[in-house]
Design an enzyme around this catalytic site. Structure first.
Site, PDB file in Angstrom:
ATOM      1  N   THR A  71      24.316  56.090  32.861  1.00  0.00           N
ATOM      2  CA  THR A  71      25.158  57.060  33.559  1.00  0.00           C
ATOM      3  C   THR A  71      24.259  57.574  34.654  1.00  0.00           C
ATOM      4  O   THR A  71      23.078  57.260  34.668  1.00  0.00           O
ATOM      5  CB  THR A  71      25.565  58.183  32.587  1.00  0.00           C
ATOM      6  OG1 THR A  71      26.434  57.633  31.624  1.00  0.00           O
ATOM      7  CG2 THR A  71      26.241  59.365  33.257  1.00  0.00           C
ATOM      8  N   ASN A  77      29.945  54.344  31.548  1.00  0.00           N
ATOM      9  CA  ASN A  77      29.653  54.515  30.124  1.00  0.00           C
ATOM     10  C   ASN A  77      28.438  53.691  29.742  1.00  0.00           C
ATOM     11  O   ASN A  77      27.317  54.122  29.932  1.00  0.00           O
ATOM     12  CB  ASN A  77      30.860  54.232  29.229  1.00  0.00           C
ATOM     13  CG  ASN A  77      30.620  54.750  27.812  1.00  0.00           C
ATOM     14  OD1 ASN A  77      29.742  55.594  27.619  1.00  0.00           O
ATOM     15  ND2 ASN A  77      31.351  54.279  26.834  1.00  0.00           N
ATOM     16  N   ASP A  82      34.410  55.948  24.379  1.00  0.00           N
ATOM     17  CA  ASP A  82      34.151  57.386  24.184  1.00  0.00           C
ATOM     18  C   ASP A  82      35.255  58.060  23.361  1.00  0.00           C
ATOM     19  O   ASP A  82      35.095  59.189  22.910  1.00  0.00           O
ATOM     20  CB  ASP A  82      34.006  58.107  25.534  1.00  0.00           C
ATOM     21  CG  ASP A  82      32.570  58.052  26.063  1.00  0.00           C
ATOM     22  OD1 ASP A  82      31.680  57.626  25.308  1.00  0.00           O
ATOM     23  OD2 ASP A  82      32.352  58.434  27.224  1.00  0.00           O
ATOM     24  N   SER A  88      33.895  63.637  26.831  1.00  0.00           N
ATOM     25  CA  SER A  88      32.642  63.240  27.477  1.00  0.00           C
ATOM     26  C   SER A  88      31.539  64.220  27.132  1.00  0.00           C
ATOM     27  O   SER A  88      31.806  65.366  26.763  1.00  0.00           O
ATOM     28  CB  SER A  88      32.856  63.233  28.989  1.00  0.00           C
ATOM     29  OG  SER A  88      31.633  63.037  29.660  1.00  0.00           O
ATOM     30  N   GLY A  97      22.671  59.955  29.624  1.00  0.00           N
ATOM     31  CA  GLY A  97      22.104  59.883  28.275  1.00  0.00           C
ATOM     32  C   GLY A  97      23.090  60.109  27.152  1.00  0.00           C
ATOM     33  O   GLY A  97      22.684  60.481  26.047  1.00  0.00           O
TER      34      GLY A  97
HETATM   35  O1  DON Z   1      30.918  60.560  29.119  1.00  0.00           O
HETATM   36  C1  DON Z   1      30.053  60.361  28.297  1.00  0.00           C
HETATM   37  O2  DON Z   1      29.655  61.201  27.524  1.00  0.00           O
HETATM   38  C2  DON Z   1      29.394  59.008  28.237  1.00  0.00           C
HETATM   39  N1  DON Z   1      30.305  58.018  28.717  1.00  0.00           N
HETATM   40  C3  DON Z   1      28.140  59.037  29.012  1.00  0.00           C
HETATM   41  C4  DON Z   1      27.376  57.760  28.870  1.00  0.00           C
HETATM   42  C5  DON Z   1      25.965  57.899  29.204  1.00  0.00           C
HETATM   43  O3  DON Z   1      25.492  58.923  29.597  1.00  0.00           O
HETATM   44  C6  DON Z   1      25.138  56.709  28.981  1.00  0.00           C
HETATM   45  N2  DON Z   1      23.787  56.976  29.388  1.00  0.00           N
HETATM   46  N3  DON Z   1      22.808  56.734  28.876  1.00  0.00           N
END
Ligand code: DON
Length: 545
Positions: A358, A378, A400, A429, A451
């Protein structure tokens, strides 16, 4: 490459240097923070393909110099033909790989980034920079190409097994060698001709092309030919939504942060509330400090798991969760002597050390206008497929959602039926773009991170360091991090905290080591101007004028 920058006329911090340069050049042309953020968002879709995107979604938080603030929710939405059990096989087990919630065309939610950027620019841009001027740098980067950086080679290698089956990934990013598919050599010019065509249409015709024009038709047709369910009707129905940011108070500062469908803002404000009530906190990073903060994390993540989802579809008790008396109740028992509870918990599917999936960037303009944006595909490279006629990397944001209550998702998160899949709903999210403002209206810190669930805690750490421990922006970003998410019952520590592992073990913690987050932050003060900071853990660049 510089990870910190100081200036008077504005600054940017993003995870990739060419995109930071695009942003600063928009500020130099007289654009405001929103203009520059939009240009960075498009540029990262080309130069930072693991997470930068036009095929994903995210959240943009904006504070106008007048103090007005707004959150733009451009989170993906479930296609109209989605069902709550679409990722369960005949035996009720969750399907992940091709055809499941993680890999391939069925994992893809309706992308929101282009709508979000257009909404931001139209409503809050300076009016001095045209849409075309903001998209054009991305068009040039995609058509003329850019030299393959080592950071991109590394991230492609980490995802090689997932992406090497896709023809466009092969053409654009990989070379066939006797050892199999490997990232193109360092310095090779990376051109993305199909993506350039798509960006050119978006530059010339606006978001309409993406949602109801040529791009919409090509994208939906590629997805459907490969077993996905996303349709032109879904694209036409997509809207970015303006929301009121959540506003909390912490140590005499306003904390502006993201409301649902983010879980991040609620969890962050709960944790800050509990920790403020513990004032004075023990010394930062002492075992007792880690213990108290980790217990605040556990409580907030327990609530995340139980109560949160898309508030446009399910009842989310935001007010009750942030109510002072409820937070006081959560705080009760949060003391140095308490025991760590260990439950018998299902193992997380995949808690890997991956921070590039992300991405977050922060922009501050000369007037003190601030944009804090987190957006994502994602997983790294999303669903690991590229729509061949548009060059767009598809997200796998459907993972998610709660594919099945009680079964952890790819980040080990256990979620409730509130986050079940429903047509046109947005998945919960953890993205937490946040802006902390002092009593004089100056920006103490604007921050955010990638993250997965660790985002919320990375943001918490930078705010605690900046506001509670009075550290500078860069020190706050560089400071050690740790992460607890209630389930699984593991405290993740950065390596720099290895020294306190034995004491934490004697307090009852199971610990593991990993790097956490990639924060890009900034501050603004009328007298001293802007200070921007890119996380030394990452490969980003901070620039200021
Ligand atoms: O929206 C979310 O919480 C996740 N899709 C975020 C994914 C993410 O941060 C992956 N990174 N390491």
């Amino acid at each position: 490459m510089s990870t910190t920058a100081v200036g008077y006329l504005g600054g940017v911090a993003s995870p990739e240097s060419l995109a930071s340069q695009v942003g600063i050049s928009v500020l130099k042309l007289g654009g405001n923070a929103v203009d520059a953020a939009v240009a960075i968002g498009f540029a990262l879709a080309v130069t930072f393909p693991s997470a930068g995107n036009i095929g994903g979604g995210g959240f943009l938080l904006y504070r106008h110099p007048s103090g007005h603030n707004v959150a733009i929710d451009f989170r993906e939405m479930a296609p109209g033909l989605s069902t709550s059990n679409m990722y369960l096989d005949g035996n009720g087990n969750v399907l992940l790989g091709d055809g499941g919630s993680v890999d391939g065309y069925r994992a893809c939610g309706v992308p929101g980034s282009v709508a979000g950027f257009e909404e931001a620019w139209r409503r809050y841009g300076s009016g001095r920079i045209s849409w075309g001027q903001l998209v054009d740098p991305a068009v040039q980067l995609a058509s003329s190409g850019f030299p393959m950086p080592n950071s991109l080679r590394k991230s492609l290698s980490l995802s090689a097994e997932r992406i090497e089956r896709d023809a466009t990934f092969q053409d654009v990013f990989l070379d066939k060698t006797p050892l199999g598919w490997l990232p193109k050599k360092h310095g090779t010019t990376i051109r993305q001709p199909k993506l350039a065509e798509t960006l050119t249409r978006i530059r010339d015709r606006g978001a309409t092309d993406f949602y109801a024009g040529v791009t919409a038709r090509l994208l939906a047709s590629d997805i459907q030919q490969n077993g996905g369910v996303l349709s032109t009707t879904d694209l036409a129905a997509y809207r970015a939504i303006r929301r009121k940011p959540l506003v909390g108070r912490f140590m005499h500062h306003d904390v502006l942060t993201m409301p649902p469908p983010s879980s991040g803002g609620i969890a962050l404000l709960q944790m800050l509330g509990m920790l403020q009530a513990c004032d004075p906190l023990p010394d930062a990073y002492s075992p007792t400090y880690i213990h108290i903060v980790a217990q605040a994390m556990r409580r907030a993540f327990r609530d995340r798991s139980e109560y949160l989802g898309d508030a446009d579809f399910v009842d989310v008790p935001v007010r009750s969760l942030l109510d002072g008396s409820y937070i006081a109740k959560l705080k009760r028992g949060l003391s140095a002597g308490m025991a760590v509870r260990t439950d018998d918990l299902p193992p997380a599917r995949n808690l890997k050390d991956e921070s590039e999936q992300t991405t977050h960037f922060t922009v501050i303009d000369r007037f003190g206008g601030v944009v804090s944006t987190t957006y994502t595909l994602n997983g790294s490279y999303g669903a690991a497929v590229i729509s061949k006629s548009t060059g767009i990397i598809l997200n796998n944001e459907m993972d998610d959602f709660t594919a099945k209550v009680g079964v952890p998702n790819q980040f080990g998160l256990i979620q409730s039926a509130k986050n079940a899949i429903q047509p046109r709903k947005r998945p919960l999210s953890s993205m937490t773009p946040t802006i902390v403002v002092d009593n004089e209206g100056q920006i103490r810190i604007a921050t955010g991170s990638p993250g997965g669930p660790t985002i919320i805690n990375s943001v918490l750490h930078t705010i605690l360091q900046s506001v509670y421990f009075d550290k500078g922006v860069h020190e706050s970003v560089a400071a050690p991090r740790f992460h607890h998410q209630w389930k699984p019952e593991v405290l993740q520590l950065e390596r720099s905290l290895i020294g306190v592992r034995p004491q934490l073990a004697s307090l009852g913690y199971e610990t593991s080591l990993r790097t956490l987050g990639d924060v890009h932050a900034g501050s603004w003060n009328r007298r001293s101007g802007v200070i921007m900071s890119s996380d030394p853990r990452g490969t980003g660049e901070a620039l200021a004028e």
